[in-house]
Design a protein around this motif. Structure first.
Motif, short mmCIF file in Angstrom:
data_model
loop_
_atom_site.label_atom_id
_atom_site.label_comp_id
_atom_site.label_asym_id
_atom_site.label_seq_id
_atom_site.Cartn_x
_atom_site.Cartn_y
_atom_site.Cartn_z
N ASP A 8 27.95 -47.79 -17.77
CA ASP A 8 26.49 -47.73 -17.72
C ASP A 8 25.96 -46.28 -17.69
OD1 ASP A 8 23.97 -48.96 -17.65
OD2 ASP A 8 23.85 -48.76 -15.47
N ILE A 9 26.81 -45.31 -17.33
CA ILE A 9 26.33 -43.92 -17.20
C ILE A 9 25.80 -43.38 -18.54
CG2 ILE A 9 26.87 -41.55 -16.50
CD1 ILE A 9 29.07 -42.73 -14.69
N PRO A 10 26.60 -43.43 -19.63
CA PRO A 10 26.03 -42.95 -20.91
C PRO A 10 24.87 -43.81 -21.40
CG PRO A 10 28.23 -43.90 -21.24
CD PRO A 10 28.01 -43.79 -19.77
N HIS A 56 21.86 -42.48 -19.69
CA HIS A 56 21.49 -41.15 -20.20
C HIS A 56 20.86 -41.22 -21.59
CE1 HIS A 56 21.47 -36.85 -20.46
NE2 HIS A 56 22.04 -36.93 -21.64
N PHE A 57 21.47 -42.01 -22.48
CA PHE A 57 20.97 -42.04 -23.86
C PHE A 57 19.91 -43.11 -24.11
CE2 PHE A 57 25.14 -39.93 -24.35
CZ PHE A 57 24.68 -38.76 -24.96
N THR A 103 18.20 -49.70 -16.73
CA THR A 103 19.63 -49.37 -16.70
C THR A 103 19.98 -48.55 -15.44
OG1 THR A 103 19.18 -47.49 -18.17
CG2 THR A 103 20.05 -49.47 -19.19
N THR A 104 19.01 -47.77 -14.94
CA THR A 104 19.26 -47.03 -13.70
C THR A 104 19.35 -47.99 -12.51
OG1 THR A 104 18.04 -45.17 -14.63
CG2 THR A 104 18.50 -45.07 -12.29
N ALA A 105 18.46 -48.98 -12.50
CA ALA A 105 18.52 -49.99 -11.43
C ALA A 105 19.86 -50.72 -11.49
CB ALA A 105 17.37 -50.98 -11.58
N PRO A 143 14.56 -36.34 -23.28
CA PRO A 143 15.10 -35.22 -22.51
C PRO A 143 14.22 -33.96 -22.63
CG PRO A 143 16.66 -35.96 -24.21
CD PRO A 143 15.43 -36.74 -24.38
N THR A 144 14.06 -33.27 -21.49
CA THR A 144 13.29 -32.02 -21.50
C THR A 144 14.23 -30.85 -21.77
OG1 THR A 144 11.77 -32.97 -19.91
CG2 THR A 144 11.72 -30.59 -20.12
#
Lengths: 53, 245
Positions: free
Chosen positions: B151-153, B156-157, B113-115, B169-170
């Motif tokens: 695509d941003i959420p 992230h999720f 999803t980041t790509a 998530p840290t």
């Protein structure tokens, strides 16, 4: 390949890339400002010529 | 002058955060020195989200107010965001190889999803070149920017919704803000890098916005110049026709 090389590659590209983009952006802005001033001068002189005609 | 001071502060902050991340913070017990890549990687990813969020908000603002300054902010966010997304991907790959054993895995939802996010906003930048009319370009870009922001959420999720190689998530999870699953020294180094990168982000956003405004002025002057030249040419032709026997 030692993980240190991955660290160097990681930081090198990210920090180096930030520096390169910042410099390139500065150059683009400087060139654009010069071009804007030049074109503005040309347009003003052309508009003055139009008024004269 | 204020922007220059910001730029200088950003330079010092990045230098300090880099020295801290590379030489002062100890190596992780399990990941070794590879852990050090996490600081610029995570900071880049967060700033990519912020940049694209700004692009989406400025796009909405443009659609409501039809103000080209908002379009310039949207453009600045997209370009700076593409750069930070590329850095986040690169940092992740450099960390992934020694820790996961692979640079990349297409089956991982976070990576894929980041790509996709990078491709969407690179497409946004290319899409802007399709038309010269500033208002038409701004309106179309605003719509594309809003669609891409979906695509941003998802990015992230993705680590919560689906299983993959990428860890959860840290500190980004609300339950972990006060109790992060990393030692405080590492969290402090990450926060330091994030603060430094945020200063750079602010400086780059201002400079890119100024460039967008200047480019728009050049386009405007060019248009005026063409109108003026066409008018002169028309007058000259009219005079020639009148003078002809």
């Amino acid at each position: 390949m030692s993980e240190v090389w991955f660290v160097i590659a990681g930081y090198g590209v990210i920090v180096g890339g930030l520096a390169a983009y910042t410099l390139a952006l500065g150059r683009r802005l400087s060139r654009a400002r010069q071009a804007s001033l030049r074109i503005r001068g040309e347009v003003e002189s052309a508009t003055t010529a139009d008024v004269g005609e | 002058m204020k922007t220059r001071i910001l730029g200088f502060a950003a330079l010092l902050a990045v230098a300090a955060a880099t020295v801290n991340g590379l030489f002062i913070v100890p190596a992780d017990l399990n990941q070794g020195d590879a852990q050090r890549i996490m600081y610029p990687h995570v900071a880049s990813a967060w700033l990519a989200y912020l940049s694209f969020g700004v692009t989406a908000m400025a796009g909405i603002g443009y659609l409501v107010r039809r103000d080209l300054r908002l379009d310039a902010i949207a453009l600045a966010g997209a370009e700076v965001g593409v750069m930070f997304t590329a850095f986040a991907i690169w940092g992740g790959m450099m960390w992934g190889r020694p820790v996961w054993g692979v640079f990349w895995q297409w089956e991982d939802p976070r990576l894929t999803t980041t790509a996709l996010l990078l491709a969407l906003y690179a497409g946004y930048l290319l899409f802007r070149r399709l038309t010269d009319d500033p208002h038409r370009r701004a309106a179309r870009a605003a719509v594309v920017g809003l669609i891409a922001a979906i695509d941003i959420p998802i990015v992230h999720f993705s680590v919560i919704w689906w299983r993959g190689l990428h860890q959860g998530p840290t500190i980004g999870d609300p339950s972990k803000i006060l109790n992060p699953s990393a030692p405080p020294l590492f969290v402090l180094a990450l926060m330091g890098m994030l603060a430094a990168f945020t200063l750079v982000w602010g400086y780059l956003m201002i400079r890119r916005y100024q460039l967008a405004r200047t480019e728009w002025q050049i386009e405007e002057h060019g248009r005026l110049g063409r109108i003026s030249a066409a008018r002169r040419s028309f007058i000259t032709e009219s005079i020639t026709e009148e003078a002809a026997p």
